[in-house]
Design a protein around this motif. Structure first.
Motif, PDB file in Angstrom:
ATOM      1  N   GLN A  87       0.820  -1.208   0.000  1.00  0.00           N
ATOM      2  CA  GLN A  87       0.000   0.000   0.000  1.00  0.00           C
ATOM      3  C   GLN A  87       0.857   1.262   0.000  1.00  0.00           C
ATOM      4  O   GLN A  87       0.333   2.362   0.068  1.00  0.00           O
ATOM      5  CB  GLN A  87      -0.916   0.000   1.228  1.00  0.00           C
ATOM      6  N   ALA A  88       2.168   1.090  -0.050  1.00  0.00           N
ATOM      7  CA  ALA A  88       3.125   2.195  -0.120  1.00  0.00           C
ATOM      8  C   ALA A  88       4.403   1.631  -0.738  1.00  0.00           C
ATOM      9  O   ALA A  88       4.551   0.413  -0.859  1.00  0.00           O
ATOM     10  CB  ALA A  88       3.401   2.770   1.265  1.00  0.00           C
ATOM     11  N   LEU A  99      16.463  -0.117   7.853  1.00  0.00           N
ATOM     12  CA  LEU A  99      16.943  -0.954   6.743  1.00  0.00           C
ATOM     13  C   LEU A  99      16.357  -0.531   5.403  1.00  0.00           C
ATOM     14  O   LEU A  99      17.015  -0.633   4.370  1.00  0.00           O
ATOM     15  CB  LEU A  99      16.608  -2.428   7.015  1.00  0.00           C
ATOM     16  N   GLU A 100      15.110  -0.061   5.431  1.00  0.00           N
ATOM     17  CA  GLU A 100      14.420   0.333   4.205  1.00  0.00           C
ATOM     18  C   GLU A 100      14.672   1.794   3.822  1.00  0.00           C
ATOM     19  O   GLU A 100      14.176   2.266   2.809  1.00  0.00           O
ATOM     20  CB  GLU A 100      12.916   0.086   4.347  1.00  0.00           C
ATOM     21  N   GLY A 101      15.433   2.502   4.648  1.00  0.00           N
ATOM     22  CA  GLY A 101      15.807   3.875   4.334  1.00  0.00           C
ATOM     23  C   GLY A 101      14.718   4.909   4.551  1.00  0.00           C
ATOM     24  O   GLY A 101      14.753   5.977   3.942  1.00  0.00           O
ATOM     25  N   VAL A 102      13.750   4.607   5.421  1.00  0.00           N
ATOM     26  CA  VAL A 102      12.655   5.558   5.657  1.00  0.00           C
ATOM     27  C   VAL A 102      12.627   6.094   7.088  1.00  0.00           C
ATOM     28  O   VAL A 102      11.732   6.872   7.436  1.00  0.00           O
ATOM     29  CB  VAL A 102      11.279   4.953   5.280  1.00  0.00           C
ATOM     30  N   ALA A 103      13.595   5.717   7.903  1.00  0.00           N
ATOM     31  CA  ALA A 103      13.594   6.154   9.300  1.00  0.00           C
ATOM     32  C   ALA A 103      13.681   7.675   9.408  1.00  0.00           C
ATOM     33  O   ALA A 103      13.022   8.272  10.260  1.00  0.00           O
ATOM     34  CB  ALA A 103      14.731   5.499  10.076  1.00  0.00           C
ATOM     35  N   GLU A 104      14.449   8.309   8.561  1.00  0.00           N
ATOM     36  CA  GLU A 104      14.617   9.764   8.619  1.00  0.00           C
ATOM     37  C   GLU A 104      13.451  10.510   7.980  1.00  0.00           C
ATOM     38  O   GLU A 104      13.015  11.532   8.495  1.00  0.00           O
ATOM     39  CB  GLU A 104      15.927  10.169   7.944  1.00  0.00           C
ATOM     40  N   SER A 105      12.950  10.022   6.864  1.00  0.00           N
ATOM     41  CA  SER A 105      11.881  10.725   6.147  1.00  0.00           C
ATOM     42  C   SER A 105      10.512  10.520   6.783  1.00  0.00           C
ATOM     43  O   SER A 105       9.613  11.344   6.613  1.00  0.00           O
ATOM     44  CB  SER A 105      11.840  10.288   4.678  1.00  0.00           C
ATOM     45  N   GLY A 106      10.349   9.438   7.515  1.00  0.00           N
ATOM     46  CA  GLY A 106       9.106   9.157   8.213  1.00  0.00           C
ATOM     47  C   GLY A 106       8.448   7.882   7.735  1.00  0.00           C
ATOM     48  O   GLY A 106       8.553   7.510   6.566  1.00  0.00           O
ATOM     49  N   TYR A 107       7.778   7.240   8.651  1.00  0.00           N
ATOM     50  CA  TYR A 107       7.093   5.983   8.353  1.00  0.00           C
ATOM     51  C   TYR A 107       5.920   5.829   9.297  1.00  0.00           C
ATOM     52  O   TYR A 107       5.811   6.507  10.316  1.00  0.00           O
ATOM     53  CB  TYR A 107       8.053   4.790   8.448  1.00  0.00           C
ATOM     54  N   ARG A 108       5.037   4.942   8.952  1.00  0.00           N
ATOM     55  CA  ARG A 108       3.845   4.672   9.759  1.00  0.00           C
ATOM     56  C   ARG A 108       3.887   3.219  10.196  1.00  0.00           C
ATOM     57  O   ARG A 108       4.247   2.334   9.420  1.00  0.00           O
ATOM     58  CB  ARG A 108       2.605   4.930   8.902  1.00  0.00           C
ATOM     59  N   GLY A 167       6.004   3.388   4.281  1.00  0.00           N
ATOM     60  CA  GLY A 167       6.774   4.608   4.066  1.00  0.00           C
ATOM     61  C   GLY A 167       7.316   4.676   2.656  1.00  0.00           C
ATOM     62  O   GLY A 167       6.876   3.962   1.768  1.00  0.00           O
ATOM     63  N   GLY A 168       8.289   5.563   2.489  1.00  0.00           N
ATOM     64  CA  GLY A 168       8.929   5.715   1.190  1.00  0.00           C
ATOM     65  C   GLY A 168       8.226   6.695   0.275  1.00  0.00           C
ATOM     66  O   GLY A 168       8.636   6.875  -0.868  1.00  0.00           O
ATOM     67  N   GLU A 169       7.178   7.322   0.762  1.00  0.00           N
ATOM     68  CA  GLU A 169       6.430   8.318   0.002  1.00  0.00           C
ATOM     69  C   GLU A 169       5.529   9.061   0.976  1.00  0.00           C
ATOM     70  O   GLU A 169       5.361   8.647   2.122  1.00  0.00           O
ATOM     71  CB  GLU A 169       5.586   7.649  -1.081  1.00  0.00           C
ATOM     72  N   GLN A 170       4.944  10.162   0.510  1.00  0.00           N
ATOM     73  CA  GLN A 170       4.003  10.912   1.346  1.00  0.00           C
ATOM     74  C   GLN A 170       2.755  10.058   1.538  1.00  0.00           C
ATOM     75  O   GLN A 170       2.129   9.659   0.564  1.00  0.00           O
ATOM     76  CB  GLN A 170       3.639  12.233   0.661  1.00  0.00           C
ATOM     77  N   LEU A 171       2.421   9.772   2.771  1.00  0.00           N
ATOM     78  CA  LEU A 171       1.257   8.960   3.070  1.00  0.00           C
ATOM     79  C   LEU A 171       0.057   9.854   3.334  1.00  0.00           C
ATOM     80  O   LEU A 171       0.200  10.911   3.946  1.00  0.00           O
ATOM     81  CB  LEU A 171       1.520   8.058   4.284  1.00  0.00           C
ATOM     82  N   GLY A 172      -1.101   9.396   2.904  1.00  0.00           N
ATOM     83  CA  GLY A 172      -2.332  10.169   3.103  1.00  0.00           C
ATOM     84  C   GLY A 172      -2.821  10.063   4.541  1.00  0.00           C
ATOM     85  O   GLY A 172      -2.246   9.379   5.376  1.00  0.00           O
ATOM     86  N   PHE A 173      -3.928  10.695   4.797  1.00  0.00           N
ATOM     87  CA  PHE A 173      -4.571  10.597   6.104  1.00  0.00           C
ATOM     88  C   PHE A 173      -5.191   9.237   6.257  1.00  0.00           C
ATOM     89  O   PHE A 173      -5.348   8.504   5.312  1.00  0.00           O
ATOM     90  CB  PHE A 173      -5.673  11.671   6.225  1.00  0.00           C
ATOM     91  N   PHE A 174      -5.535   8.866   7.467  1.00  0.00           N
ATOM     92  CA  PHE A 174      -6.182   7.626   7.624  1.00  0.00           C
ATOM     93  C   PHE A 174      -7.527   7.666   8.252  1.00  0.00           C
ATOM     94  O   PHE A 174      -7.878   8.661   8.843  1.00  0.00           O
ATOM     95  CB  PHE A 174      -5.540   6.958   8.548  1.00  0.00           C
ATOM     96  N   GLY A 175      -8.298   6.639   8.002  1.00  0.00           N
ATOM     97  CA  GLY A 175      -9.659   6.590   8.488  1.00  0.00           C
ATOM     98  C   GLY A 175     -10.595   7.333   7.554  1.00  0.00           C
ATOM     99  O   GLY A 175     -10.167   7.932   6.573  1.00  0.00           O
TER     100      GLY A 175
END
Length: 120
Positions: free
Chosen positions: A38-39, A78-87, A109-117
Motif C-alpha cells: 500500500q506504499a 533498513l528500508e531507508g525511511v527512518a529519517e523521512s518518516g514511516y507509519r 513509508g517511502g512516500e508521502q502517506l495520506g490521512f487515515f480513516g
C-alpha cells in the motif's frame, strides 16, 4: 480463505513453508514484504509466537510487543525511511481490516502517506 486458514498463514511464512521476501528476523520477530503493498515500503512485522491481535499480545506479553515495535523501527532503518518518516499500523479485528488473525504491524513509508480513516 477461512479464519482457521488465516490464523496459520503467518506461522507458515515464519516456518518457511510459504515463500516470503524476508527483510529482517531475530529470535522473537520476523519481517517480510507485504504481497499487496500500500506504499513504496510496506513490510509486515510479526512475532514468531502467535497472538490474535495487538490487544491480546499487549495483555499477554508486553515485552514481545516492545520487541515488535523495535523491529518495526529496525525495518524502517533498513528500508531507508527512518529519517523521512514511516507509519506503523496494527489493525485489530475485522472492522479495522485485519484479515490474518496473527498480530502483525504494517510498516509503511517511502512516500508521502495520506490521512487515515474516514474523512468527513
Amino acid at each position: 480463505m477461512s479464519e482457521s486458514d488465516a490464523e496459520t498463514l503467518f506461522e507458515r511464512v515464519v516456518a518457511g513453508e510459504i515463500p516470503a521476501d524476508v527483510v529482517y528476523e531475530d529470535e522473537a520477530t520476523f519481517a517480510f514484504r507485504d504481497i499487496r503493498p500500500q506504499a513504496r515500503v510496506h513490510v509486515l512485522v510479526v512475532p514468531r509466537k502467535r497472538y490474535r491481535n495487538v490487544a491480546e499480545l499487549a495483555a499477554a506479553d508486553p515485552q514481545l510487543l516492545a520487541d515488535l515495535v523495535k523491529t518495526a523501527a529496525k525495518v524502517a532503518e533498513l528500508e531507508g525511511v527512518a529519517e523521512s518518516g514511516y507509519r506503523v499500523v496494527f489493525n485489530t479485528d475485522s472492522d479495522a481490516g485485519q484479515t490474518v488473525f496473527h498480530v502483525h504491524a504494517h510498516v509503511l513509508g517511502g512516500e508521502q502517506l495520506g490521512f487515515f480513516g474516514r474523512l468527513g
